[in-house]
Write an enzyme that holds these catalytic residues in place. Structure first.
Site, short mmCIF file in Angstrom:
data_model
loop_
_atom_site.label_atom_id
_atom_site.label_comp_id
_atom_site.label_asym_id
_atom_site.label_seq_id
_atom_site.Cartn_x
_atom_site.Cartn_y
_atom_site.Cartn_z
N HIS A 93 0.85 -0.97 -0.21
CA HIS A 93 -0.15 0.06 0.02
C HIS A 93 0.64 1.69 0.36
CE1 HIS A 93 0.48 -0.86 4.58
NE2 HIS A 93 0.05 0.35 4.82
N HIS A 95 1.56 4.27 2.01
CA HIS A 95 1.48 4.62 3.06
C HIS A 95 3.47 4.94 2.88
CE1 HIS A 95 -1.80 3.98 6.12
NE2 HIS A 95 -1.88 5.15 4.50
N ASP A 97 5.66 4.23 4.82
CA ASP A 97 6.57 3.84 5.72
C ASP A 97 6.38 2.53 4.65
OD1 ASP A 97 3.72 3.41 6.23
OD2 ASP A 97 5.09 2.39 8.37
N HIS A 98 5.53 1.96 3.58
CA HIS A 98 6.27 0.54 2.94
C HIS A 98 6.57 1.35 1.27
CE1 HIS A 98 3.64 -1.82 5.74
NE2 HIS A 98 3.41 0.09 6.40
N HIS A 151 -7.24 -0.94 5.78
CA HIS A 151 -6.41 -0.03 6.10
C HIS A 151 -6.12 1.24 5.35
CE1 HIS A 151 -2.73 1.67 8.17
NE2 HIS A 151 -1.77 1.32 7.61
N ASP A 170 -0.26 -3.95 5.98
CA ASP A 170 -0.89 -3.81 7.61
C ASP A 170 -2.63 -4.56 7.75
OD1 ASP A 170 1.48 -2.62 7.97
OD2 ASP A 170 0.54 -0.29 7.63
N HIS A 208 5.19 -4.99 10.60
CA HIS A 208 5.47 -3.65 11.96
C HIS A 208 5.19 -5.16 13.68
CE1 HIS A 208 4.54 0.61 10.84
NE2 HIS A 208 3.21 -0.38 9.98
#
Length: 293
Positions: A93, A95, A97-98, A151, A170, A208
């Site tokens: 996805h 975001h 941090d991805h 998410h 996530d 995570h």
């Protein structure tokens, strides 16, 4: 451009659409970790404050994919440590941090970026957009794309079928699930059911290390669950030793993760939810409670 095409020009012919909903990712030669399956190695390493980075290496062909790009430095270090060449990025996805390392890694290696078609506008580095139901060949490995939106609206998971492991971003965590930033409870519950229907032995690679916080919530809402109490003891030992709780398994989550257990009579009794309440409403209530926890 495609890294495999740059380094191994003959591979280009191996990249083809096999059916209207399947693609082949290529072929080559290389080898050698934490999780070893027939012809497949998964290298796991910490990134940022609580993310995990994953490299997936097909020993038959030498193809190597980063599953998401939370932080470039640790990904490059892992590649150098293993002597692998990055050929693909598999984004779950959009975001940061991805997908935040996509552009830099693509510039460095020329690798091919695969990611969710529904989030193409938010991940402009995607070369091959895919949807739930699509099927890829990653060297010797078959990979099924699973829609796990909720998410984010278009989040996807990568299910390596013969290796029996799934990278879920996530969507699902050990004892938890992702906060619903863009999707609805109905969408997220349908996504979790798709994951729950996989073989129980399937290893689940979530992105995570949230397990201790998730455990505290799970024990509050499902205090009668003996499997959860046993798992709490195991988690305490794992984390005290400084070790990761990822991967988990579908079976373990079905036994202990409250977000996969809204049908549980004990959990419903503890939440004072009537038997007539649909599972999705109990799931939504749990998610709202966790958001406020």
């Amino acid at each position: 451009s495609n890294c495999s095409q740059m380094r191994w020009p003959w591979i280009a012919t191996g990249i083809a659409i096999r059916t209207s909903r399947s693609r082949a990712l290529g072929t080559s030669t290389f080898a050698q970790s934490q999780t070893v399956r027939p012809h497949l190695i998964v290298e796991k390493f910490p990134c940022l404050s609580d993310n995990y980075g994953f490299l997936v290496h097909d020993q038959t062909t030498g193809l190597t994919a980063a599953v998401d790009t939370p932080e470039v430095g640790p990904i490059v270090s892992a590649l150098e440590r293993r002597g692998w060449v990055l050929t693909h990025i598999l984004n779950t996805h959009h975001h940061f941090d991805h997908a935040g390392g996509n552009a830099e890694l693509k510039h460095m290696t020329g690798c091919t970026v695969i990611g969710p078609r529904e989030e193409l506008d938010q991940i402009p580095t995607i070369d091959w957009p895919v949807l739930g139901g699509d099927s890829l060949e990653f060297g010797s490995q078959n990979v099924e794309i699973i829609d796990v939106g909720g998410h984010t609206r278009g989040q996807i998971a990568y299910h390596f079928t013969s290796a029996s492991l799934v990278f879920v971003g996530d969507a699902l965590f050990a004892l938890g699930c992702g906060r619903l930033f863009e999707g609805t409870p109905e969408q997220a519950w349908a996504s979790l059911q798709r994951l729950a229907s996989l073989d129980p032995a399937t290893e689940v690679y979530c992105a995570h290390e949230y397990t201790e916080a998730n455990l505290r919530f799970a024990l509050k809402v499902d205090p009668q669950n003996e499997a959860l109490q046993r798992r709490a003891h195991t988690i305490a030992q794992i984390r005290a030793a400084g070790n990761p709780t990822v991967p988990t398994t579908i079976e373990l989550e079905l036994q202990t993760n409250p977000f996969l257990r809204p049908w549980s009579p004990d959990l419903r009794a503890h939440l004072a939810v009537p038997d007539s309440e649909p599972d999705v409403r109990v799931f939504a209530k749990l998610r709202k409670m966790k958001d406020g926890a």
